[in-house]
Write a protein that holds these residues in place. Structure first.
Motif, PDB file in Angstrom:
ATOM      1  N   LEU A  80      -8.205  -2.258   6.077  1.00 21.56           N
ATOM      2  CA  LEU A  80      -8.852  -0.811   6.125  1.00 21.56           C
ATOM      3  C   LEU A  80     -10.000  -0.764   5.257  1.00 21.56           C
ATOM      4  O   LEU A  80      -9.754  -1.209   4.110  1.00 21.56           O
ATOM      5  CB  LEU A  80      -7.717   0.155   5.880  1.00 21.56           C
ATOM      6  CG  LEU A  80      -6.835   0.303   6.961  1.00 21.56           C
ATOM      7  CD1 LEU A  80      -5.539   1.218   6.320  1.00 21.56           C
ATOM      8  CD2 LEU A  80      -7.219   1.060   8.104  1.00 21.56           C
ATOM      9  N   ASP A 117     -12.441   4.249   7.063  1.00 19.25           N
ATOM     10  CA  ASP A 117     -11.341   4.239   7.963  1.00 19.25           C
ATOM     11  C   ASP A 117     -10.154   5.087   7.388  1.00 19.25           C
ATOM     12  O   ASP A 117      -9.593   6.055   8.277  1.00 19.25           O
ATOM     13  CB  ASP A 117     -10.572   2.985   8.275  1.00 19.25           C
ATOM     14  CG  ASP A 117     -11.486   1.788   8.644  1.00 19.25           C
ATOM     15  OD1 ASP A 117     -12.517   2.345   9.817  1.00 19.25           O
ATOM     16  OD2 ASP A 117     -11.629   0.794   8.311  1.00 19.25           O
ATOM     17  N   ARG A 169     -11.185   8.929   7.773  1.00 21.70           N
ATOM     18  CA  ARG A 169     -11.053   9.191   9.252  1.00 21.70           C
ATOM     19  C   ARG A 169      -9.595   9.541   9.617  1.00 21.70           C
ATOM     20  O   ARG A 169      -9.356  10.479  10.350  1.00 21.70           O
ATOM     21  CB  ARG A 169     -11.560   8.161  10.097  1.00 21.70           C
ATOM     22  CG  ARG A 169     -11.772   8.624  11.402  1.00 21.70           C
ATOM     23  CD  ARG A 169     -12.734   7.694  12.372  1.00 21.70           C
ATOM     24  NE  ARG A 169     -13.345   6.583  11.368  1.00 21.70           N
ATOM     25  CZ  ARG A 169     -13.601   5.446  11.846  1.00 21.70           C
ATOM     26  NH1 ARG A 169     -13.393   4.871  12.779  1.00 21.70           N
ATOM     27  NH2 ARG A 169     -14.217   4.509  11.171  1.00 21.70           N
ATOM     28  N   ILE A 170      -8.718   8.645   9.426  1.00 22.41           N
ATOM     29  CA  ILE A 170      -7.329   8.971   9.688  1.00 22.41           C
ATOM     30  C   ILE A 170      -6.764  10.021   8.812  1.00 22.41           C
ATOM     31  O   ILE A 170      -6.046  10.806   9.639  1.00 22.41           O
ATOM     32  CB  ILE A 170      -6.400   7.430   9.183  1.00 22.41           C
ATOM     33  CG1 ILE A 170      -6.909   6.356  10.077  1.00 22.41           C
ATOM     34  CG2 ILE A 170      -5.074   7.841   9.159  1.00 22.41           C
ATOM     35  CD1 ILE A 170      -6.557   5.035   9.119  1.00 22.41           C
ATOM     36  N   ILE A 192      -0.187   0.708  11.169  1.00 26.98           N
ATOM     37  CA  ILE A 192      -1.426   1.028  11.855  1.00 26.98           C
ATOM     38  C   ILE A 192      -1.971  -0.380  12.028  1.00 26.98           C
ATOM     39  O   ILE A 192      -1.977  -1.427  11.337  1.00 26.98           O
ATOM     40  CB  ILE A 192      -2.670   1.315  10.775  1.00 26.98           C
ATOM     41  CG1 ILE A 192      -2.323   2.701  10.086  1.00 26.98           C
ATOM     42  CG2 ILE A 192      -3.951   1.441  11.502  1.00 26.98           C
ATOM     43  CD1 ILE A 192      -3.014   2.891   8.864  1.00 26.98           C
ATOM     44  N   VAL A 249      -4.136  -3.157  14.412  1.00 25.14           N
ATOM     45  CA  VAL A 249      -5.266  -3.264  15.019  1.00 25.14           C
ATOM     46  C   VAL A 249      -5.356  -4.813  15.432  1.00 25.14           C
ATOM     47  O   VAL A 249      -4.936  -5.838  14.597  1.00 25.14           O
ATOM     48  CB  VAL A 249      -6.246  -3.147  13.951  1.00 25.14           C
ATOM     49  CG1 VAL A 249      -7.764  -3.557  14.578  1.00 25.14           C
ATOM     50  CG2 VAL A 249      -6.488  -1.840  13.351  1.00 25.14           C
ATOM     51  N   LEU A 282      -8.745   6.090  14.937  1.00 24.72           N
ATOM     52  CA  LEU A 282      -9.483   4.693  14.655  1.00 24.72           C
ATOM     53  C   LEU A 282     -10.070   4.389  15.985  1.00 24.72           C
ATOM     54  O   LEU A 282     -10.244   3.625  16.292  1.00 24.72           O
ATOM     55  CB  LEU A 282      -8.365   3.744  14.299  1.00 24.72           C
ATOM     56  CG  LEU A 282      -8.163   3.571  12.609  1.00 24.72           C
ATOM     57  CD1 LEU A 282      -7.435   2.537  12.235  1.00 24.72           C
ATOM     58  CD2 LEU A 282      -9.501   3.536  11.796  1.00 24.72           C
TER      59      LEU A 282
END
Length: 133
Positions: free
Chosen positions: A7, A11, A14-15, A102, A104, A133
């Motif tokens: 991260l 990021d 934004r989260i 989280i 990804v 995200l």
């Protein structure tokens, strides 16, 4: 060697903003914690009116979700299902719903933990943040 995603602070912001917006749209006073893949705190927001204890619970839920690489609800369900011995696992303190990893590209890069309303609503806020995200 395997490369690992991480991260970035953009990021995290934004989260956090998306989770905060979701909580505020519902009128929920919560604390939102974001941790990295190792469970280390990156962000903590205690919204107006949130209980002081939520500032302890949210990071613990996030830490548990990051290290376990699954929702903290899984552990709560195991304990409620009779596996009381899980309460003694070292380093796992947030064994309540509200911590969400989280993920990804199949990698866990961190987690969001929320505390302050019903546990299912805490998880809803965490997922709203991650969706940004």
């Amino acid at each position: 060697m395997k490369q690992q995603l991480q991260l970035e602070f953009a990021d995290v912001k934004r989260i956090a903003a998306a989770a905060e917006a979701h909580a505020q749209s519902k009128g929920w006073a919560v604390t939102i914690a974001i941790v990295d893949a190792g469970g280390h705190l990156l962000s903590l927001q205690r919204l107006d009116g949130a209980s002081p204890s939520s500032a302890l619970f949210a990071p613990a839920k996030a830490h548990t979700a990051a290290l376990g690489r699954r929702e903290s609800k899984v552990y709560e369900d195991m304990i409620n299902g009779g596996r009381q011995s899980f309460l003694s696992v070292p380093g796992m303190h947030g064994l309540l719903e509200g911590g969400v990893p989280i993920l990804v590209d199949g990698q866990c890069v961190g987690a969001v933990g929320v505390s302050g309303v019903k546990s299912s609503e805490d998880a809803e806020i965490a997922k709203a943040g991650i969706a940004a995200l």
